[in-house]
Design a protein around this motif. Structure first.
Motif, PDB file in Angstrom:
ATOM      1  N   SER A 265       0.823  -1.208   0.000  1.00 18.65           N
ATOM      2  CA  SER A 265       0.000   0.000   0.000  1.00 18.65           C
ATOM      3  C   SER A 265       0.863   1.266   0.000  1.00 18.65           C
ATOM      4  O   SER A 265       0.413   2.324  -0.407  1.00 18.65           O
ATOM      5  N   VAL A 266       2.107   1.145   0.438  1.00 19.83           N
ATOM      6  CA  VAL A 266       3.039   2.275   0.445  1.00 19.83           C
ATOM      7  C   VAL A 266       4.282   1.858  -0.335  1.00 19.83           C
ATOM      8  O   VAL A 266       4.940   0.876   0.012  1.00 19.83           O
ATOM      9  N   LEU A 267       4.586   2.622  -1.395  1.00 17.34           N
ATOM     10  CA  LEU A 267       5.720   2.283  -2.260  1.00 17.34           C
ATOM     11  C   LEU A 267       6.565   3.525  -2.513  1.00 17.34           C
ATOM     12  O   LEU A 267       6.086   4.518  -3.063  1.00 17.34           O
ATOM     13  N   ASP A 268       7.817   3.456  -2.100  1.00 16.20           N
ATOM     14  CA  ASP A 268       8.751   4.559  -2.310  1.00 16.20           C
ATOM     15  C   ASP A 268       9.771   4.136  -3.362  1.00 16.20           C
ATOM     16  O   ASP A 268      10.652   3.325  -3.094  1.00 16.20           O
ATOM     17  N   LEU A 269       9.622   4.701  -4.558  1.00 17.66           N
ATOM     18  CA  LEU A 269      10.549   4.449  -5.654  1.00 17.66           C
ATOM     19  C   LEU A 269      11.373   5.703  -5.967  1.00 17.66           C
ATOM     20  O   LEU A 269      11.939   5.827  -7.048  1.00 17.66           O
ATOM     21  N   SER A 270      11.423   6.619  -5.036  1.00 14.80           N
ATOM     22  CA  SER A 270      12.075   7.902  -5.299  1.00 14.80           C
ATOM     23  C   SER A 270      13.571   7.755  -5.552  1.00 14.80           C
ATOM     24  O   SER A 270      14.206   6.804  -5.090  1.00 14.80           O
ATOM     25  N   HIS A 271      14.093   8.704  -6.307  1.00 16.20           N
ATOM     26  CA  HIS A 271      15.526   8.844  -6.575  1.00 16.20           C
ATOM     27  C   HIS A 271      16.155   7.574  -7.148  1.00 16.20           C
ATOM     28  O   HIS A 271      17.197   7.123  -6.684  1.00 16.20           O
ATOM     29  N   ASN A 272      15.480   7.013  -8.129  1.00 15.08           N
ATOM     30  CA  ASN A 272      16.050   5.943  -8.930  1.00 15.08           C
ATOM     31  C   ASN A 272      16.290   6.517 -10.323  1.00 15.08           C
ATOM     32  O   ASN A 272      16.313   7.736 -10.490  1.00 15.08           O
ATOM     33  N   ASN A 273      16.453   5.672 -11.307  1.00 13.75           N
ATOM     34  CA  ASN A 273      16.673   6.142 -12.679  1.00 13.75           C
ATOM     35  C   ASN A 273      15.528   5.709 -13.587  1.00 13.75           C
ATOM     36  O   ASN A 273      15.740   5.393 -14.751  1.00 13.75           O
ATOM     37  N   LEU A 274      14.321   5.680 -13.042  1.00 16.10           N
ATOM     38  CA  LEU A 274      13.151   5.263 -13.817  1.00 16.10           C
ATOM     39  C   LEU A 274      12.766   6.375 -14.783  1.00 16.10           C
ATOM     40  O   LEU A 274      12.601   7.524 -14.380  1.00 16.10           O
ATOM     41  N   SER A 275      12.603   6.012 -16.056  1.00 14.18           N
ATOM     42  CA  SER A 275      12.252   7.027 -17.050  1.00 14.18           C
ATOM     43  C   SER A 275      11.125   6.589 -17.979  1.00 14.18           C
ATOM     44  O   SER A 275      10.518   7.420 -18.636  1.00 14.18           O
ATOM     45  N   ASP A 276      10.828   5.305 -18.027  1.00 12.93           N
ATOM     46  CA  ASP A 276       9.829   4.775 -18.951  1.00 12.93           C
ATOM     47  C   ASP A 276       8.414   4.914 -18.386  1.00 12.93           C
ATOM     48  O   ASP A 276       8.104   4.338 -17.341  1.00 12.93           O
ATOM     49  N   PRO A 277       7.539   5.682 -19.064  1.00 12.95           N
ATOM     50  CA  PRO A 277       6.156   5.827 -18.596  1.00 12.95           C
ATOM     51  C   PRO A 277       5.406   4.505 -18.478  1.00 12.95           C
ATOM     52  O   PRO A 277       4.379   4.431 -17.808  1.00 12.95           O
ATOM     53  N   ALA A 278       5.921   3.463 -19.078  1.00 16.82           N
ATOM     54  CA  ALA A 278       5.272   2.147 -19.001  1.00 16.82           C
ATOM     55  C   ALA A 278       5.263   1.587 -17.579  1.00 16.82           C
ATOM     56  O   ALA A 278       4.530   0.629 -17.301  1.00 16.82           O
ATOM     57  N   ILE A 279       6.011   2.180 -16.666  1.00 19.12           N
ATOM     58  CA  ILE A 279       5.973   1.695 -15.280  1.00 19.12           C
ATOM     59  C   ILE A 279       4.574   1.858 -14.696  1.00 19.12           C
ATOM     60  O   ILE A 279       4.199   1.144 -13.787  1.00 19.12           O
ATOM     61  N   VAL A 280       3.805   2.774 -15.256  1.00 22.37           N
ATOM     62  CA  VAL A 280       2.434   2.985 -14.773  1.00 22.37           C
ATOM     63  C   VAL A 280       1.604   1.726 -14.955  1.00 22.37           C
ATOM     64  O   VAL A 280       0.757   1.417 -14.118  1.00 22.37           O
ATOM     65  N   THR A 281       1.869   0.954 -16.000  1.00 22.03           N
ATOM     66  CA  THR A 281       1.112  -0.281 -16.217  1.00 22.03           C
ATOM     67  C   THR A 281       1.364  -1.273 -15.081  1.00 22.03           C
ATOM     68  O   THR A 281       0.468  -2.028 -14.717  1.00 22.03           O
ATOM     69  N   VAL A 282       2.567  -1.271 -14.523  1.00 19.79           N
ATOM     70  CA  VAL A 282       2.867  -2.128 -13.366  1.00 19.79           C
ATOM     71  C   VAL A 282       2.123  -1.601 -12.142  1.00 19.79           C
ATOM     72  O   VAL A 282       1.476  -2.350 -11.411  1.00 19.79           O
ATOM     73  N   LEU A 283       2.193  -0.294 -11.924  1.00 17.35           N
ATOM     74  CA  LEU A 283       1.566   0.312 -10.753  1.00 17.35           C
ATOM     75  C   LEU A 283       0.045   0.146 -10.775  1.00 17.35           C
ATOM     76  O   LEU A 283      -0.577  -0.030  -9.722  1.00 17.35           O
ATOM     77  N   GLU A 284      -0.536   0.159 -11.956  1.00 10.56           N
ATOM     78  CA  GLU A 284      -1.992  -0.003 -12.094  1.00 10.56           C
ATOM     79  C   GLU A 284      -2.471  -1.366 -11.613  1.00 10.56           C
ATOM     80  O   GLU A 284      -3.618  -1.511 -11.202  1.00 10.56           O
ATOM     81  N   THR A 285      -1.607  -2.351 -11.658  1.00 14.15           N
ATOM     82  CA  THR A 285      -2.004  -3.708 -11.269  1.00 14.15           C
ATOM     83  C   THR A 285      -1.890  -3.946  -9.770  1.00 14.15           C
ATOM     84  O   THR A 285      -2.198  -5.034  -9.297  1.00 14.15           O
ATOM     85  N   MET A 286      -1.451  -2.938  -9.043  1.00  8.34           N
ATOM     86  CA  MET A 286      -1.276  -3.079  -7.590  1.00  8.34           C
ATOM     87  C   MET A 286      -2.553  -2.595  -6.906  1.00  8.34           C
ATOM     88  O   MET A 286      -2.769  -1.388  -6.779  1.00  8.34           O
ATOM     89  N   PRO A 287      -3.407  -3.526  -6.466  1.00  9.73           N
ATOM     90  CA  PRO A 287      -4.749  -3.183  -6.008  1.00  9.73           C
ATOM     91  C   PRO A 287      -4.830  -2.363  -4.727  1.00  9.73           C
ATOM     92  O   PRO A 287      -5.833  -1.700  -4.486  1.00  9.73           O
TER      93      PRO A 287
END
Length: 147
Positions: free
Chosen positions: A32-54
């Motif tokens: 329920s709490v996810l901290d992905l701050s200060h990484n090197n994520l740049s691909d907007p496709a990560i949203v598709t992963v986040l959408e599957t987290m209920p």
């Protein structure tokens, strides 16, 4: 995959870069709490992963290039992650969600109209409170006069 009951995951500053680096999060449905701050994520496709987290309610992506790569970042994530209550450094209020959803359906004009509806309702609530307080004050003054 074996962390089915994990609720909070802080993986900031881990040099994560690709969708594949976070794909495994889909196997942790309780997060329920996810901290992905200060990484090197740049691909907007990560949203598709986040959408599957209920159960994802709190998400921090600050310090990642992806914030700049997603058009209308805050509105887009608010619309796509329906259960989100806190994004980066700010809460997602019901008004914010309603305006973002209106924007997703009808663009800036729809967002503006929705924002005006909320502001009208908020002004009415304030005015109703003022009116109720004035009525209480009048009743109190009448009681004093009668005595």
């Amino acid at each position: 995959a074996c962390l089915k009951v994990l609720q909070t995951l802080q993986i900031a500053h881990n040099k994560l870069q690709t969708v594949e680096d976070i794909q495994h999060l889909q196997e942790c449905p309780s997060i329920s709490v996810l901290d992905l701050s200060h990484n090197n994520l740049s691909d907007p496709a990560i949203v598709t992963v986040l959408e599957t987290m209920p159960n994802l309610h709190v998400l921090n992506l600050l310090g990642n290039q992806v914030i700049k790569n997603i058009a209308n970042y805050r509105k887009t994530l608010t619309v796509q992650l329906k259960q989100l209550m806190y994004l980066d450094d700010r809460p997602v209020f019901p008004k914010d969600r309603a305006c973002a959803e209106a924007w997703a359906v009808g663009g800036l004009e729809a967002e503006k109209a929705e924002r005006e509806k909320w502001e009208t309702r908020e002004r009415k609530k304030i005015q109703d409170s003022i009116d109720a307080l004035a009525a209480i004050r009048r009743k109190t003054e009448e009681k004093k006069r009668r005595k």
